[in-house]
Scaffold this active site. Structure first.
Site, PDB file in Angstrom:
ATOM      1  N   ASN A 100       0.855  -1.190   0.000  1.00 60.00           N
ATOM      2  CA  ASN A 100       0.000   0.000   0.000  1.00 60.00           C
ATOM      3  C   ASN A 100       0.889   1.237   0.000  1.00 60.00           C
ATOM      4  O   ASN A 100       1.484   1.585   1.017  1.00 60.00           O
ATOM      5  CB  ASN A 100      -0.904  -0.020   1.232  1.00 60.00           C
ATOM      6  CG  ASN A 100      -1.775   1.225   1.328  1.00 60.00           C
ATOM      7  OD1 ASN A 100      -1.927   1.974   0.365  1.00 60.00           O
ATOM      8  ND2 ASN A 100      -2.347   1.465   2.495  1.00 60.00           N
ATOM      9  N   LYS A 155       0.062   4.240  -0.185  1.00 64.90           N
ATOM     10  CA  LYS A 155      -0.597   5.398   0.439  1.00 64.90           C
ATOM     11  C   LYS A 155      -0.395   6.624  -0.469  1.00 64.90           C
ATOM     12  O   LYS A 155      -0.361   6.483  -1.687  1.00 64.90           O
ATOM     13  CB  LYS A 155      -0.104   5.598   1.860  1.00 64.90           C
ATOM     14  CG  LYS A 155      -0.292   4.341   2.719  1.00 64.90           C
ATOM     15  CD  LYS A 155      -0.106   4.583   4.178  1.00 64.90           C
ATOM     16  CE  LYS A 155      -0.362   3.305   4.954  1.00 64.90           C
ATOM     17  NZ  LYS A 155      -0.326   3.508   6.420  1.00 64.90           N
ATOM     18  N   HIS A 165      -9.809   1.188   5.004  1.00 61.93           N
ATOM     19  CA  HIS A 165      -8.533   1.392   5.690  1.00 61.93           C
ATOM     20  C   HIS A 165      -8.750   2.335   6.866  1.00 61.93           C
ATOM     21  O   HIS A 165      -9.567   3.255   6.801  1.00 61.93           O
ATOM     22  CB  HIS A 165      -7.497   1.959   4.717  1.00 61.93           C
ATOM     23  CG  HIS A 165      -6.102   1.934   5.253  1.00 61.93           C
ATOM     24  ND1 HIS A 165      -5.649   2.870   6.149  1.00 61.93           N
ATOM     25  CD2 HIS A 165      -5.062   1.090   5.030  1.00 61.93           C
ATOM     26  CE1 HIS A 165      -4.386   2.610   6.444  1.00 61.93           C
ATOM     27  NE2 HIS A 165      -4.007   1.523   5.780  1.00 61.93           N
ATOM     28  N   GLU A 207      -7.213   4.753   7.960  1.00 60.22           N
ATOM     29  CA  GLU A 207      -7.038   6.176   7.654  1.00 60.22           C
ATOM     30  C   GLU A 207      -8.274   6.742   6.968  1.00 60.22           C
ATOM     31  O   GLU A 207      -8.613   7.916   7.139  1.00 60.22           O
ATOM     32  CB  GLU A 207      -5.780   6.364   6.800  1.00 60.22           C
ATOM     33  CG  GLU A 207      -4.516   6.058   7.583  1.00 60.22           C
ATOM     34  CD  GLU A 207      -3.316   5.688   6.729  1.00 60.22           C
ATOM     35  OE1 GLU A 207      -2.270   5.361   7.320  1.00 60.22           O
ATOM     36  OE2 GLU A 207      -3.423   5.709   5.483  1.00 60.22           O
ATOM     37  N   GLU A 255      -5.360  -4.771  10.567  1.00 57.74           N
ATOM     38  CA  GLU A 255      -4.322  -3.776  10.758  1.00 57.74           C
ATOM     39  C   GLU A 255      -4.575  -3.060  12.078  1.00 57.74           C
ATOM     40  O   GLU A 255      -5.381  -2.120  12.137  1.00 57.74           O
ATOM     41  CB  GLU A 255      -4.304  -2.781   9.597  1.00 57.74           C
ATOM     42  CG  GLU A 255      -5.688  -2.383   9.082  1.00 57.74           C
ATOM     43  CD  GLU A 255      -5.658  -1.083   8.310  1.00 57.74           C
ATOM     44  OE1 GLU A 255      -4.668  -0.829   7.636  1.00 57.74           O
ATOM     45  OE2 GLU A 255      -6.629  -0.318   8.420  1.00 57.74           O
ATOM     46  N   GLY A 299       2.451   2.651  10.963  1.00 52.73           N
ATOM     47  CA  GLY A 299       3.378   3.779  10.854  1.00 52.73           C
ATOM     48  C   GLY A 299       4.078   4.138  12.147  1.00 52.73           C
ATOM     49  O   GLY A 299       4.743   5.173  12.227  1.00 52.73           O
ATOM     50  N   SER A 303       3.099  -2.046  10.182  1.00 54.79           N
ATOM     51  CA  SER A 303       4.565  -1.977  10.283  1.00 54.79           C
ATOM     52  C   SER A 303       5.231  -3.313   9.986  1.00 54.79           C
ATOM     53  O   SER A 303       6.155  -3.747  10.675  1.00 54.79           O
ATOM     54  CB  SER A 303       4.986  -1.463  11.671  1.00 54.79           C
ATOM     55  OG  SER A 303       4.524  -0.146  11.881  1.00 54.79           O
TER      56      SER A 303
END
Length: 263
Positions: free
Chosen positions: A16, A18, A105, A107, A178, A184, A223
């Site tokens: 991904n 991003k 996701h 985010e 996730e 991150g 991560s």
């Protein structure tokens, strides 16, 4: 020892990107990744794919067509067409021969207020057009510290899976766990923590459709690094990885895919 159903689920590693990339950087990254695959000499490796920003789908299609790396999107609209400024329809992804899209996701959920119902609608829109949704689920650090991780994640899974089951397409979906606290941050769930949640996800899916639950790939995201990939891959219910920052480095991403193939 993996059971027969787990053995049949070919590992899948998705990078991904991003909101990263550019025409020149993408060309370098994809070229380096293809060169690594070619030099690998056909030895076992997990199925690989990249989830790229929408403006680079054409470049990715041109560069990867005919090669053993798939490509897809990071998000999609639940709507087929119309006055939805800034949205990307499934049919648009099809124009660029995308095979999948991430949906839900963390985010997108946190920054854009996406609900479980919207995530399910996006997943269904993809499946109805023959694309694979990778439904992302995961808990915050607060939810984990309160002992609510499994309850929270399994509820997200249930809300996405039930509408897909009602339409007879659940078996063609994929899910990615996730943990938000590991995205991150450099922190990662231990292989045992990942397995605990993945097993709970598969049990939840089995309550809805036992046959589909055995087929669905469950990816781990948070991560992921080459150094941790083998330990994750050894877990019975971890069927691959959704790789964030490490996917921007061709060697690291390639090494993750190789480690995931050893399960």
């Amino acid at each position: 020892m993996l059971n027969s159903a787990a053995t049949q689920r070919q590992p899948w590693v998705i990078g991904n990107w991003k909101m990263n990339g550019g025409l020149s950087d993408n060309e370098t990254l994809l070229s380096d990744l293809l060169a690594l695959l070619e030099s690998h000499g056909g030895r076992p490796i997990a199925r690989c794919a990249v989830a790229v920003p929408a403006p680079y789908l054409f470049q990715t299609m041109v560069r990867l067509s005919g090669h053993p790396i798939g490509w897809g999107a990071q998000d999609v609209s639940a709507e087929a067409a119309g006055a939805f400024t800034g949205e990307v329809a499934v049919s648009m992804l099809q124009d660029f021969e995308a095979q999948f899209s991430l949906v839900g996701h963390s985010e997108r959920r946190s920054r854009h207020g996406e609900t479980d119902a919207l995530v399910a609608a996006k997943a269904l829109a993809l499946l109805q057009q023959g694309l694979t949704p990778v439904v992302c689920v995961g808990e915050s650090l607060q939810e984990r510290d309160q002992g609510r991780a499994l309850t929270f994640v399994c509820d997200q899974v249930r809300q996405a899976a039930q509408p897909l089951h009602a339409q007879g397409v659940l078996a063609d979906a994929a899910f990615a766990y996730e943990p938000i606290w590991a995205i991150g941050t450099g922190r990662s769930a231990s292989p045992e923590q990942a397995q605990e949640v993945h097993a709970a996800i598969r049990r939840t899916l089995a309550e809805i459709d036992a046959s589909a639950a055995e087929q669905i790939r469950l990816l781990y995201g948070g991560s992921v690094k080459a150094a941790t990939a083998a330990g994750l891959a050894a877990q019975q219910d971890v069927d691959g990885a959704l790789v964030g920052g490490a996917s921007l480095n061709a060697r690291e991403f390639f090494d993750i895919a190789c480690a995931m193939s050893d399960c």
